[in-house]
Design an enzyme around this catalytic site. Structure first.
Site, PDB file in Angstrom:
ATOM      1  CG  PHE A   1      -1.674  -1.284   1.407  1.00 49.96           C
ATOM      2  CD1 PHE A   1      -2.488  -1.793   0.402  1.00 49.96           C
ATOM      3  CD2 PHE A   1      -1.536  -2.025   2.572  1.00 49.96           C
ATOM      4  CE1 PHE A   1      -3.163  -2.994   0.565  1.00 49.96           C
ATOM      5  CE2 PHE A   1      -2.197  -3.233   2.743  1.00 49.96           C
ATOM      6  CZ  PHE A   1      -3.016  -3.716   1.735  1.00 49.96           C
TER       7      PHE A   1
ATOM      8  CE  LYS B   1      11.342 -10.215   8.997  1.00 54.50           C
ATOM      9  NZ  LYS B   1      10.231  -9.988   9.944  1.00 54.50           N
TER      10      LYS B   1
END
Length: 333
Positions: free
Chosen positions: A87, A194
Site C-alpha cells: 500500500f 524472512k
C-alpha cells in the site's frame, strides 16, 4: 545530523505503534500519521490505539497525530515509514512535500510491487532521496513484545553511520537494544525474505511436519537467503548476525508471527483469500513472494531457491501444499 531531530512515523499498524512507543521513551514529541481518523480520535481520548497493541498507553501530549501525510512529513526531519509495502505507493501518491532533504528510514519488510524495488531503492529512484539519507530498521523484534516491554533487539542500517547511530539512540531504552550496520540493501532484503520463509514454516506446521523438519527448513532458509542477497548485492556480511539469522528465526518460530500464522492456515487448507480475511492483518510475505520470484526470474544466473519456489507455487500457482512440500523435502539437506 543535529541532536534535536524531529521524527514522524507513517503508518497506523502494530509495528508503527511499537515504533511510536519506542520513540516516546526518548523524544518530547513524535509526529504520527495514520489514515484512520476514528483511531486518531480514540488515541486522543483513550490514549491507546484501538486496533493494534491496545495495551500500550501513550502520553498524548507527546503525540502530534494527523491524517494528513504532508503535515507529518513537513514537520519532521526523520521519516520512519511503517506502511505495508503493498500500500506504500498509493499512500505516497498524496505526497506534495519535497523529501529529498529528509532522512528516510524504512521499517517496511517487503518490496514495493509497482516498482519491484526494496523501499530504500524506491525512494532513491522515484523521489531523488540520496542513499546517505536512507536507512532501514530491522529486527529480530516483534511489535507485541515491544508492547510488553520484553527485551528486544533492533538493527539500524544506513550508509551514513552518524544517522544510523542517532536513530538507534532514539529507539533505545531499557528494553530495546540497538546495533548499527552499513548493509542497508542486505538487511532490507533479509527483512523481506524472512517473511517468505516464515510462511514456509507455517505451511509445514499446518501440514503436520514436526520440529525436526522445521530445523532443517530454517537451516536451508538461511543459506538460501545468503545466496539470494549475495546475488543482488554482494558485500562483506555475516549472515549469522541477528539482522539476518536472528530475524529469520523469530519470524519463523514465534507465535506472534503473522506470516507463520498465514502459512499455517494455508497448510491446513485455507485459501489465500480466506486466510487473509480471517487474519484481518497484512502478511507481508504473501506480496514479497511474488516480488522475490520475479527478481530471481530476471537474473540470468539464477540462485538456488527451492523454498521460495515452493511457497510461490502454493500461493500463486494454487498447487497443493502437501504435494509441493513432499517434493521440497527431497531438495533440502
Amino acid at each position: 545530523m543535529k541532536n534535536d531531530i524531529k521524527f514522524a512515523v507513517l503508518g497506523g499498524g502494530s509495528w508503527a505503534t511499537a515504533i511510536v512507543k519506542m520513540l516516546t521513551e526518548n523524544a518530547d514529541t513524535v509526529n504520527w500519521y495514520m489514515r484512520n481518523t476514528d483511531a486518531i480520535n480514540h488515541i486522543k481520548t483513550q490514549r491507546h490505539n484501538p486496533n493494534y497493541l491496545s495495551s500500550v498507553e501513550f502520553h498524548t501530549e507527546q503525540l502530534e497525530l494527523t491524517d494528513d501525510l504532508n503535515v507529518a512529513v513537513a514537520n519532521a526531519d526523520v521519516l520512519i515509514f511503517a506502511i505495508p509495502s503493498a500500500f506504500l505507493d498509493k499512500e505516497l501518491q498524496q505526497l506534495r512535500v519535497d523529501i529529498k532533504e529528509k532522512t528516510i528510514f524504512s521499517a517496511i519488510k517487503g518490496i514495493v510491487p509497482e516498482s519491484g524495488l526494496i523501499v530504500g531503492q524506491h525512494f532513491h529512484e522515484n523521489y531523488g532521496v540520496p542513499y546517505d539519507n536512507i536507512g532501514v530498521i530491522t529486527g529480530p523484534c516483534h511489535a507485541e513484545e515491544v508492547a510488553l516491554e520484553r527485551l528486544s533487539y533492533l538493527t539500524i542500517a544506513c550508509s551514513d553511520m552518524e544517522k544510523a547511530e542517532l536513530v538507534a539512540q532514539h529507539l533505545s531504552s531499557n528494553y530495546i537494544k540497538t546495533k548499527i550496520s552499513d548493509d542497508i540493501v542486505g538487511t532490507e532484503y533479509a527483512a523481506m525474505l524472512k517473511n517468505i520463509y516464515a510462511i514456509a514454516a507455517g505451511i509445514a506446521h499446518g501440514l503436520g511436519y514436526g520440529d525436526n523438519f522445521q530445523s532443517v527448513l530454517m537451516s536451508n532458509a538461511i543459506r538460501e537467503m545468503k545466496r539470494f542477497i549475495k546475488r543482488v548485492h554482494k558485500m562483506k556480511r555475516n549472515i549469522n548476525n541477528s539482522a539476518y539469522l536472528g530475524d529469520l528465526l523469530v519470524t519463523g518460530y514465534s507465535v506472534f508471527s503473522r506470516n507463520r500464522m498465514f502459512g499455517n492456515m494455508i497448510g491446513k487448507g485455507y485459501t489465500v483469500k480466506s486466510a487473509m480475511m480471517e487474519m484481518k492483518m497484512v502478511a507481508e510475505g504473501y506480496y514479497a513472494t511474488n516480488s522475490a520470484h520475479l527478481i530471481v526470474s530476471k537474473h540470468k544466473k539464477k540462485s538456488k531457491t527451492p523454498i521460495l519456489n515452493a511457497v510461490y507455487e502454493v500461493l500463486y500457482e494454487n498447487k497443493n501444499p502437501k504435494t509441493v512440500f513432499q517434493k521440497l523435502t527431497d531438495k533440502l539437506d
